[in-house]
Design a protein around this motif. Structure first.
Motif, mmCIF file in Angstrom:
data_model
loop_
_atom_site.group_PDB
_atom_site.id
_atom_site.type_symbol
_atom_site.label_atom_id
_atom_site.label_comp_id
_atom_site.label_asym_id
_atom_site.label_seq_id
_atom_site.Cartn_x
_atom_site.Cartn_y
_atom_site.Cartn_z
ATOM 1 N N PHE A 179 0.740 -1.156 -0.116
ATOM 2 C CA PHE A 179 -0.482 -0.261 -0.103
ATOM 3 C C PHE A 179 1.262 1.235 0.093
ATOM 4 N N ARG A 180 1.549 1.100 0.609
ATOM 5 C CA ARG A 180 2.297 2.484 0.679
ATOM 6 C C ARG A 180 3.716 2.261 -0.624
ATOM 7 N N LEU A 202 0.178 2.535 15.742
ATOM 8 C CA LEU A 202 0.751 2.907 14.964
ATOM 9 C C LEU A 202 0.609 1.985 13.473
ATOM 10 N N LEU A 203 -0.820 1.144 13.900
ATOM 11 C CA LEU A 203 -1.161 0.686 12.604
ATOM 12 C C LEU A 203 -2.865 1.411 12.034
ATOM 13 N N SER A 204 -3.012 2.024 13.214
ATOM 14 C CA SER A 204 -3.583 2.856 12.452
ATOM 15 C C SER A 204 -3.952 4.058 11.871
ATOM 16 N N ALA A 205 -2.659 4.937 12.223
ATOM 17 C CA ALA A 205 -1.935 6.035 11.016
ATOM 18 C C ALA A 205 -1.363 5.666 10.287
ATOM 19 N N LEU A 206 -1.081 4.333 10.221
ATOM 20 C CA LEU A 206 -0.677 4.023 8.726
ATOM 21 C C LEU A 206 -1.877 3.522 7.935
ATOM 22 N N ALA A 207 -2.753 3.194 8.611
ATOM 23 C CA ALA A 207 -3.389 3.061 7.498
ATOM 24 C C ALA A 207 -4.174 4.465 7.010
ATOM 25 N N ARG A 222 -3.360 7.832 6.673
ATOM 26 C CA ARG A 222 -1.846 8.103 5.771
ATOM 27 C C ARG A 222 -2.112 7.345 4.537
ATOM 28 N N LEU A 223 -2.128 6.125 4.356
ATOM 29 C CA LEU A 223 -2.181 5.209 3.440
ATOM 30 C C LEU A 223 -3.424 4.810 2.388
ATOM 31 N N ASP A 224 -4.385 5.852 3.484
ATOM 32 C CA ASP A 224 -6.150 5.333 2.859
ATOM 33 C C ASP A 224 -6.582 4.314 2.118
ATOM 34 N N VAL A 225 -6.337 3.192 3.663
ATOM 35 C CA VAL A 225 -7.307 2.070 3.793
ATOM 36 C C VAL A 225 -7.223 2.124 4.788
ATOM 37 N N THR A 226 -7.828 0.776 5.433
ATOM 38 C CA THR A 226 -8.445 -0.109 7.058
ATOM 39 C C THR A 226 -7.742 -0.396 7.122
ATOM 40 N N VAL A 227 -7.743 -0.545 8.661
ATOM 41 C CA VAL A 227 -6.844 -1.241 8.977
ATOM 42 C C VAL A 227 -7.456 -2.595 8.652
ATOM 43 N N GLY A 228 -8.438 -3.213 8.470
ATOM 44 C CA GLY A 228 -8.690 -4.902 8.544
ATOM 45 C C GLY A 228 -7.871 -4.740 6.795
ATOM 46 N N ASP A 229 -7.791 -3.843 6.009
ATOM 47 C CA ASP A 229 -6.876 -4.138 4.395
ATOM 48 C C ASP A 229 -5.637 -4.342 5.434
ATOM 49 N N LEU A 230 -4.394 -3.850 6.504
ATOM 50 C CA LEU A 230 -3.601 -4.509 6.579
ATOM 51 C C LEU A 230 -3.419 -5.183 6.614
ATOM 52 N N LEU A 231 -4.641 -6.449 8.173
ATOM 53 C CA LEU A 231 -4.435 -6.893 9.120
ATOM 54 C C LEU A 231 -5.179 -8.593 7.811
ATOM 55 N N ASP A 232 -5.115 -8.367 6.187
ATOM 56 C CA ASP A 232 -5.867 -9.077 5.700
ATOM 57 C C ASP A 232 -4.300 -10.174 5.834
ATOM 58 N N ALA A 233 -5.019 -11.864 5.873
ATOM 59 C CA ALA A 233 -3.748 -12.763 6.257
ATOM 60 C C ALA A 233 -3.711 -12.793 4.550
ATOM 61 N N ALA A 234 -4.049 -12.056 3.379
ATOM 62 C CA ALA A 234 -3.463 -13.074 2.393
ATOM 63 C C ALA A 234 -2.396 -11.719 1.642
#
Length: 478
Positions: free
Chosen positions: A14-15, A50-55, A57-69
């Motif tokens: 996403f970055r 930090l995950l919330s801040a990254l999400a 800034r990257l215009d995604v949800t925390v769930g998008d970052l934590l997706d296991a795929a």
């Protein structure tokens, strides 16, 4: 939560999609670029803040970052390579870690991953060496001994599944088993071309359980085969990772099938009534639930200690006296080898499991008291035969519990000194001297001694034959 490798690659994905460098993203979320690099490389777990801040800034949800795929096919290969090099098999080679750099071509990465997959496949094929298999069998037998051969979680699951299809009592019918399969989205299909190395096949993609068109020799009823296939789903089994894992899955599946065919509540009620009448008989238990004698004896071993307060032993022996399967929690001195395994060892010639073969009429159970170095045991043995060999099924208890069993009035009494070699394995000294150098015999050799089992994902199953069978039936309309 995904593993750290997947999480890190999703952050990186996403970055780069946002067109940000590590420095830019780090400045925006107030984290050093070096710390972000550790996160992206799966070396550090980020805090939720930090995950919330990254999400954000990257215009995604925390769930998008934590997706296991994994975020891409390339990332999936990189993660697989990383995990493969973390395994014990690779570490034993003493080779350095090879990281997938950004400049590594995809075809090189695919080749490296393919090599690791093949190394893993070969390692899994080799896990069932004869010695390892015997040690795994021993560990499994001792595990069940520590549980008194009783697994409450499987008992509850089986009772729940049988009740869910309206089974009220008596023998479980083929129709009832089919209803149980239907609840799992499965259909039972009879096939006369099963792989020669398989008793049944579960096709999860098409929702089918393939079993033979008629009962096969050896006491493996069709209902039991179908139930064992369902058990792998109900118990959440995956591909076995070791021979010990394979044995545990197989035993748990067999336990589930037995607990469905002979549900705990009615089975215990039947046995308690027989105990009150001092007339416990495996043949009655067998007939009441419409199963084989071996299935009834094994089921008795699941329930006797917990519900009847009896210690006991179970033996299946081949016609030559070799142990095929055994369980004991009553102190019977089973024959064992240096690994502690009892399978393949010879039962004492004076035990009921072998004496029963000497009868001219074998339609009923054979009863016997046997004195051993560990005490006196009462045993009930039934003999049978398959196309390949004779066998005997024995249930025994310490002398003090013989009063609950039919056949306790027997006059058959033997004395066993095994494991003392002089009991029944060492020849008489005079006879040995008489025939030394004067005789020669040709041993009856079993062909399977020289024929290795097919090696595949499941020990003893030929993968190529299995997958060819599944492909051939994939489009069946039945």
């Amino acid at each position: 939560m995904p593993d750290l490798s997947t999480l890190g690659r999703r952050v990186r994905h996403f970055r780069t999609e946002a067109g940000l460098t590590l420095e830019q993203l780090g400045r925006d979320v107030d984290v050093a670029p070096s710390q972000l690099s550790l996160i992206e490389n799966g070396r550090r777990e980020p805090r939720l803040t930090l995950l919330s801040a990254l999400a954000e800034r990257l215009d995604v949800t925390v769930g998008d970052l934590l997706d296991a795929a994994p975020p891409s096919p390339r990332a999936a290969l990189e993660i697989e390579l990383e995990h493969a090099q973390e395994g014990a098999a690779y570490r034993e080679l003493g080779l350095p870690e090879l990281r997938a750099t950004r400049g590594m071509p995809d075809d090189v990465l695919r080749t490296l991953v393919g090599l690791h997959r093949e190394l893993d496949r070969r390692a899994r094929q080799a896990i069932a060496t004869p010695e390892e298999a015997r040690r795994a069998n021993t560990r499994q037998r001792l595990r069940m001994q520590s549980l008194d051969n009783h697994v409450p979680a499987i008992e509850s699951l089986a009772s729940e599944d049988v009740a869910a299809v309206g089974h009220a009592g008596g023998a479980l019918t083929h129709r009832t088993v089919s209803l149980m399969a239907a609840r799992l989205g499965l259909k039972i299909v009879h096939a006369d071309d099963l792989p020669h190395s398989a008793r049944c096949v579960l096709d999860l993609e098409n929702g089918r359980i393939y079993i033979p068109p008629a009962s096969i020799p050896g006491g493996h009823g069709l209902r039991s085969l179908a139930l064992q296939a369902m058990a792998h789903i109900r118990l959440g089994h995956g591909e076995p990772t070791s021979y010990a894992d394979f044995l545990r899955q197989r035993q748990d599946a067999s336990y589930y099938a037995a607990a469905c065919l002979m549900p705990e509540e009615p089975a215990v009620a039947f046995l308690e009534r027989a105990k009150r009448e001092r007339d416990i008989a495996i043949e009655d238990f067998r007939d009441a639930f419409g199963v084989t004698h071996e299935a009834a004896a094994l089921r008795f071993s699941n329930l006797a200690t917990i519900h009847l307060g009896m210690r006991l032993h179970f033996l299946r022996a081949a016609g030559d006296g070799a142990v095929v399967r055994a369980y004991e929690n009553d102190g019977l001195p089973l024959p064992v080898d240096v690994t502690g395994a009892t399978e393949g060892q010879l039962v004492c010639r004076h035990w009921s499991a072998r004496r029963a073969f000497a009868r001219s009429t074998r339609t009923t159970e054979y009863f016997q008291y046997t004195d051993t170095p560990a005490g006196t045991f009462f045993e009930a043995t039934q003999t049978g035969a398959t196309e390949a060999e004779e066998f005997s099924i024995t249930i025994g208890v310490p002398y003090s519990d013989s009063k609950w069993f039919r056949g306790r009035e027997t006059q058959n009494h033997e004395v066993s000194r095994c494991p003392d070699l002089s009991c029944c394995r060492r020849p008489d000294a005079d006879e040995a001297s008489r025939w030394a150098g004067r005789a020669w015999a040709s041993a009856r050799v079993h062909a399977h001694i020289f024929s290795p089992l097919p090696r595949g994902t499941y020990p003893g199953i030929d993968d190529r034959e299995l997958y060819a069978f599944l492909d051939a039936h994939a489009d069946d309309s039945q």
